[in-house]
Enzyme design. Structure first.
Site, short mmCIF file in Angstrom:
data_model
loop_
_atom_site.label_atom_id
_atom_site.label_comp_id
_atom_site.label_asym_id
_atom_site.label_seq_id
_atom_site.Cartn_x
_atom_site.Cartn_y
_atom_site.Cartn_z
N ASP A 128 1.24 5.57 0.17
CA ASP A 128 0.63 6.72 0.82
C ASP A 128 0.20 7.77 -0.19
O ASP A 128 0.49 7.67 -1.39
CB ASP A 128 1.61 7.36 1.81
CG ASP A 128 1.86 6.48 3.03
OD1 ASP A 128 0.98 5.67 3.37
OD2 ASP A 128 2.95 6.61 3.63
N ARG B 79 11.13 6.87 3.13
CA ARG B 79 11.20 8.34 3.19
C ARG B 79 12.06 8.80 4.36
O ARG B 79 12.76 9.82 4.24
CB ARG B 79 9.78 8.91 3.28
CG ARG B 79 8.99 8.74 1.99
CD ARG B 79 7.51 9.01 2.18
NE ARG B 79 7.26 10.37 2.63
CZ ARG B 79 6.06 10.81 3.02
NH1 ARG B 79 5.01 9.98 3.03
NH2 ARG B 79 5.91 12.06 3.41
N ARG C 125 0.84 -1.20 0.00
CA ARG C 125 0.00 0.00 0.00
C ARG C 125 0.88 1.25 0.00
O ARG C 125 1.82 1.36 0.79
CB ARG C 125 -0.93 0.00 1.21
CG ARG C 125 -2.05 -1.03 1.10
CD ARG C 125 -3.01 -0.94 2.26
NE ARG C 125 -2.38 -1.31 3.53
CZ ARG C 125 -3.02 -1.36 4.69
NH1 ARG C 125 -4.29 -1.05 4.76
NH2 ARG C 125 -2.38 -1.72 5.78
#
Length: 248
Positions: free
Chosen positions: A51, A196, A49
């Protein structure tokens, strides 16, 4: 029958992969596009999944359908109903025990940094921007401190719901191609915002503010507060997934 599909998408317009009420999502668009082809409601499950604002080169998803269609028919039919920023690349029938998420043995992400004194109009939604010249070689060397099996608490988001922070990073590389600094990383699984946060921690190394030993210290601290900032979502791409050979 169970089918697997490959997807690419530009995630700028979406809240992320997961379908949520009254919010645009990639999952909802894909399900909406496949359902007319199946002549029934379709639910899809993805390998990883993403973001809000995150993209995919090679997302994989599976779905079950009560009808058999040619694989090319699923691709062409779905793409007819999809918006221009989402595309089905391929489709094939898979065994009933194939699961796009739980059958995966590794996932790969790519992060793009546009590194130039002036921002780019063309790359603005597909890369993060750095106006400071980055040393990709130093970032690569520091990134090797994260390869292996470690507790990645320092690189997980506060809202991460994973049962354990331990992950195995198989490889990580950083290289420059013109104005782009490209980070690629493959692991058995990732924590929420892990990639990230890795990028945000390697950025001070690229700017000459920190060294590789500092990155080792961040990892050992097991404390999110000592790591770098969370890099922006628009530079991140889901870049691939590995499955056991019997599903190849």
């Amino acid at each position: 029958m169970r089918y697997a599909i490959g997807l690419e998408y530009e995630g700028s317009a979406y809240s992320g992969w997961q379908a949520l009420d009254h919010i645009a999502s990639v999952q909802a668009e894909v399900e909406r596009a496949l359902s007319p082809v199946a002549d029934a409601p379709i639910k899809v499950v993805c390998a990883g999944r993403t973001d809000a604002g995150v993209h995919a080169h090679a997302q994989v998803a599976h779905f079950d359908a009560a009808v058999a269609r040619p694989e090319r028919g699923w691709v062409l039919g779905a793409n007819t109903h999809l918006p221009p920023d989402i595309a089905v690349l391929w489709c094939r029938a898979v065994p009933d025990d194939f699961h796009a998420r739980f059958s995966a043995t590794a996932r790969r992400y790519r992060y793009l940094l546009f590194d130039r004194r002036t921002r780019s109009a063309l790359w603005r939604q597909r890369t993060a921007f750095s106006s400071w010249p980055l040393d990709a070689t130093a970032m690569h060397a520091a990134g090797q401190r994260l390869v292996g099996t470690h507790d990645f608490t320092s690189f997980r988001a506060a809202e991460c719901q994973a049962r354990t922070p331990t992950r195995t990073v198989e490889w990580l590389r950083v290289q420059r191609e013109g104005a782009l600094v490209i980070l690629e990383v493959q692991a058995n699984a990732f924590l929420h915002h892990m990639v990230r946060n890795i990028v945000g921690t390697l950025l001070p190394v690229g700017r000459g503010e920190r060294d590789a030993d500092w990155v080792s210290g961040v990892l050992a601290a097991r404390d999110r507060r000592v790591a770098g900032v969370t890099a922006p979502p628009q530079g991140l791409y889901f870049a691939g997934v590995r499955y056991p050979e019997r599903f190849a």
